[in-house]
Scaffold this active site. Structure first.
Site, short mmCIF file in Angstrom:
data_model
loop_
_atom_site.label_atom_id
_atom_site.label_comp_id
_atom_site.label_asym_id
_atom_site.label_seq_id
_atom_site.Cartn_x
_atom_site.Cartn_y
_atom_site.Cartn_z
N CYS A 192 -5.41 11.82 13.16
CA CYS A 192 -6.05 10.51 13.09
C CYS A 192 -5.81 9.85 14.45
CB CYS A 192 -5.48 9.68 11.95
SG CYS A 192 -3.86 9.03 12.30
N LYS A 211 0.85 -1.21 0.00
CA LYS A 211 0.00 0.00 0.00
C LYS A 211 0.87 1.24 0.00
CE LYS A 211 -1.76 1.48 4.05
NZ LYS A 211 -1.39 2.87 4.39
N ASN A 212 1.89 1.26 0.86
CA ASN A 212 2.68 2.47 1.04
C ASN A 212 3.70 2.70 -0.06
OD1 ASN A 212 1.11 2.92 3.24
ND2 ASN A 212 2.68 2.41 4.76
N ARG A 243 -8.67 -0.68 4.73
CA ARG A 243 -7.83 0.37 4.13
C ARG A 243 -6.48 -0.21 3.69
NH1 ARG A 243 -7.07 5.58 7.43
NH2 ARG A 243 -5.79 5.77 5.59
N ASP A 257 4.68 0.31 12.19
CA ASP A 257 3.47 -0.34 11.66
C ASP A 257 3.35 -1.80 12.06
OD1 ASP A 257 3.41 1.49 8.51
OD2 ASP A 257 2.88 2.04 10.55
N ARG A 283 -4.92 10.24 4.58
CA ARG A 283 -3.90 11.26 4.74
C ARG A 283 -2.88 11.23 3.61
NH1 ARG A 283 -2.38 13.21 8.38
NH2 ARG A 283 -0.19 12.83 7.91
N ILE A 328 7.79 6.81 17.15
CA ILE A 328 7.40 7.54 15.95
C ILE A 328 6.12 8.36 16.16
CG2 ILE A 328 6.79 7.34 13.50
CD1 ILE A 328 9.68 6.49 14.03
N ARG A 332 -0.38 13.97 13.36
CA ARG A 332 0.01 13.76 11.97
C ARG A 332 0.13 15.09 11.21
NH1 ARG A 332 -1.35 8.44 10.56
NH2 ARG A 332 0.23 8.61 8.93
N PRO A 333 0.86 16.07 11.72
CA PRO A 333 0.99 17.36 11.00
C PRO A 333 1.70 17.17 9.67
CG PRO A 333 2.61 17.22 12.75
CD PRO A 333 1.70 16.03 12.91
N VAL A 334 1.58 18.17 8.81
CA VAL A 334 2.29 18.15 7.52
C VAL A 334 3.18 19.39 7.39
CG1 VAL A 334 0.64 16.68 6.28
CG2 VAL A 334 0.27 19.17 6.37
N ASP A 335 3.59 19.93 8.54
CA ASP A 335 4.40 21.15 8.53
C ASP A 335 5.73 20.96 7.80
OD1 ASP A 335 4.81 19.38 10.77
OD2 ASP A 335 6.22 20.82 11.57
C1 EPZ Z 1 4.01 6.92 6.67
O1 EPZ Z 1 3.17 7.87 7.27
C2 EPZ Z 1 3.16 5.66 6.48
N1 EPZ Z 1 2.04 5.98 5.60
C3 EPZ Z 1 2.66 5.20 7.85
O2 EPZ Z 1 1.94 4.01 7.64
C4 EPZ Z 1 3.87 4.91 8.73
O3 EPZ Z 1 3.41 4.52 10.01
C5 EPZ Z 1 4.71 6.18 8.85
O4 EPZ Z 1 5.11 6.61 7.52
C6 EPZ Z 1 5.96 5.98 9.68
O5 EPZ Z 1 6.74 4.99 9.15
C7 EPZ Z 1 2.25 6.00 4.27
O6 EPZ Z 1 3.35 5.78 3.78
C8 EPZ Z 1 1.05 6.27 3.40
P1 EPZ Z 1 5.85 10.27 8.82
P2 EPZ Z 1 3.64 9.42 7.32
O7 EPZ Z 1 5.71 11.55 8.09
O8 EPZ Z 1 4.50 9.71 6.17
C9 EPZ Z 1 5.93 13.53 12.27
C10 EPZ Z 1 0.09 2.62 7.75
O9 EPZ Z 1 -0.35 1.97 8.68
N2 EPZ Z 1 5.73 14.52 11.20
O10 EPZ Z 1 7.01 9.38 8.50
O11 EPZ Z 1 2.42 10.23 7.56
C11 EPZ Z 1 4.74 12.59 12.42
O12 EPZ Z 1 3.76 13.18 13.25
C12 EPZ Z 1 0.53 4.04 7.95
O13 EPZ Z 1 0.25 2.19 6.57
C13 EPZ Z 1 5.73 15.87 11.52
O14 EPZ Z 1 5.86 16.26 12.68
O15 EPZ Z 1 4.52 9.41 8.65
C14 EPZ Z 1 5.37 11.38 13.04
O16 EPZ Z 1 5.49 11.58 14.43
C15 EPZ Z 1 0.22 4.51 9.36
N3 EPZ Z 1 5.54 16.77 10.53
C16 EPZ Z 1 6.75 11.33 12.40
O17 EPZ Z 1 7.01 12.66 11.91
C17 EPZ Z 1 5.38 16.40 9.22
O18 EPZ Z 1 5.22 17.28 8.35
C18 EPZ Z 1 6.88 10.36 11.24
O19 EPZ Z 1 5.78 10.59 10.38
C19 EPZ Z 1 5.38 15.01 8.92
C20 EPZ Z 1 5.58 14.10 9.91
#
Ligand code: EPZ
Length: 433
Positions: free
Chosen positions: A133, A38-39, A413, A321, A109, A343, A138-141
């Site tokens: 969620c 999926k990812n 999902r 995960d 997301r 994480i 899950r910010p996107v900053d």
């Molecule tokens: C990806 O999510 C995966 N989703 C997640 O899988 C996975 O758990 C996660 O990476 C961590 O490995 C997809 O690939 C679609 P991150 P993502 O950005 O990219 C913080 C599943 O079950 N952060 O690596 O959203 C965030 O809050 C899903 O398939 C910021 O602060 O995760 C987290 O604490 C669940 N600001 C950490 O970084 C940002 O702009 C890692 O998040 C982005 C992230």
């Protein structure tokens, strides 16, 4: 809500049954085939925006999140057709909208990954903020910060990201913390930026590596994907390409754990062992026998499961995960263990449900302490997020009696027909309304 068939056309809505009922205590034996990741699929579907030519992805898993991404891309004018069994062909030459609505983004997301490609190719994008969620804010900053570093003008208004850029300009961006989809967004945007971009502290996940492979096959100039520093030389445009999606490493580990806790013998096919080295090393410590081949793995559960303590980390560490699934294994291990989630700030939602089933778990901040019990008991439980729902299924497989799991849409999902795969190897699991 219309479900979207793999043909990409809207099929009559099919209301998914809400719950799963599992009768525990059955040993799982046989062969199981892992689906496409999926990812890996989701970012590569978004990458089709970057080209005006055909992009073909083979081995697409039939998942709710994939169907959501199809709806989103089609809403922008991308043509999506089923090539054959599990292949989809994308063509973005007719894109007439750069808008991703809250309705779609809130359900998945990963929709945020259209932001970088839209900005890079069309110079504008209006994408809803994903919102939080169950597992965290899950910010996107960091996505926004990285795109601003490439020269994008970004404003947040009424819950939407309004982004524009005459042309993105290559730059160097260092992620303060690793972000998988953040890396994907900046990587895709940089392929069409002017000049060179450097992404420092990039995510190294296999899904990011494959995204880089697809982009290079499309004519991008990317070096260093899979390492901490990725260098991209911008090009004028990208062309057609096709790729076979890598197997889902999280599903693979979920199935390995299913074989172990039911004391079964499973042959797990369509895996890439190089993507799960650390998890395999950790899981071997519980006493399970794991025989690795080039594209498959044989697992035999031990008579007595030893506890395995760990903390989740970015790749190549133990993935967050699989944290919930490994907690189920520890819940019936012979001894005490500790799991630290590094994480996400709220990824212990499954603990309360497992405790209802008799697990002995206490939480201290980001660490869960587990004392193994001889057996879990069935109980009505509720899935809270995708991987927690998989963990509850694992718990149901070994609990005494019938476990009913509600809100099973979380499972749909990210796992392709999991109950069918499990039933084929001896599990007593069925959907109920
Ligand atoms: C990806 O999510 C995966 N989703 C997640 O899988 C996975 O758990 C996660 O990476 C961590 O490995 C997809 O690939 C679609 P991150 P993502 O950005 O990219 C913080 C599943 O079950 N952060 O690596 O959203 C965030 O809050 C899903 O398939 C910021 O602060 O995760 C987290 O604490 C669940 N600001 C950490 O970084 C940002 O702009 C890692 O998040 C982005 C992230």
């Amino acid at each position: 809500m219309h479900s979207v068939s793999m043909q990409g056309r809207q099929a009559p809505a099919r209301r998914p049954l809400k719950k799963l009922a599992i009768n525990g205590g059955y040993t799982l034996n046989g062969n199981i085939e892992i689906s496409g990741s999926k990812n890996a699929a989701l970012p590569m579907m978004a990458a089709s925006i970057l080209s005006d030519q055909d992009i073909v992805l083979h081995g697409i898993p039939d998942l709710a999140d994939v169907r959501t991404m199809i709806i989103l891309l089609e809403s922008m004018g991308i043509e999506i057709n089923k090539n054959h069994k599990d292949s989809l062909k994308f063509n973005a030459s007719g894109v007439d909208s750069r808008f991703a609505s809250y309705e779609l983004v809130k359900t998945m997301r990963a929709s945020i990954m259209v932001l970088g490609p839209l900005l890079a190719k069309y110079g504008e994008a209006k994408v809803s903020l994903p919102g939080g969620c169950a597992i965290g804010a899950r910010p996107v900053d960091l996505h926004i910060e990285g795109l601003e570093k490439l020269g994008a003008r970004i404003e947040i208004r009424d819950g939407y990201i309004l982004a524009s850029a005459d042309r993105l300009i290559g730059s160097s961006y260092c992620f303060p913390k690793k972000s998988v989809t953040g890396t994907a967004n900046i990587l895709m945007a940089a392929t069409l930026a002017e000049g060179q971009t450097e992404i420092v502290n990039a995510a190294c996940e296999p899904e990011i590596v494959q995204l880089g492979e697809l982009l290079n096959a499309m004519g991008a100039k990317i070096d260093g994907v899979g390492g901490d520093c990725i260098k991209i030389e911008g090009v004028e445009n990208l062309v057609s390409a096709e790729i076979e999606i890598i197997p889902d490493r999280i599903e693979a580990i979920t199935m390995i754990i299913a074989g172990i806790i039911t004391q079964g013998e499973l042959k797990i096919e369509n895996i890439d062992p190089s993507h799960i080295e650390r998890p395999i090393d950790l899981i071997r410590q519980c006493g399970a026998m794991l025989e690795i081949s080039e594209r498959s793995l044989f697992v035999k559960g031990p008579d007595q499961i030893l506890p395995i303590s760990f903390e989740t980390e970015a790749y190549p560490g133990i993935p967050t995960d699989i944290q919930a699934q490994l907690m189920v294994l520890n819940s019936i291990a012979n001894g005490d263990s500790k799991i630290t989630e590094t994480i996400f700030e709220n990824r212990f939602m499954h603990v309360l449900e497992l405790k209802r089933m008799g697990a002995n778990i206490s939480i201290d901040g980001s660490t869960a302490k587990i004392s193994g019990v001889s057996r879990l008991n069935s109980a009505p439980v509720m899935a809270t997020d995708l991987r927690a729902s998989a963990a509850l299924i694992l718990a149901g497989l070994i609990a005494k009696g019938e476990t009913v799991i509600d809100r099973i849409y979380h499972l749909d999902r990210g796992y392709e027909s999991l109950e069918k795969k499990l039933s084929n190897i001896g599990a007593k699991v069925r959907r109920i309304d």
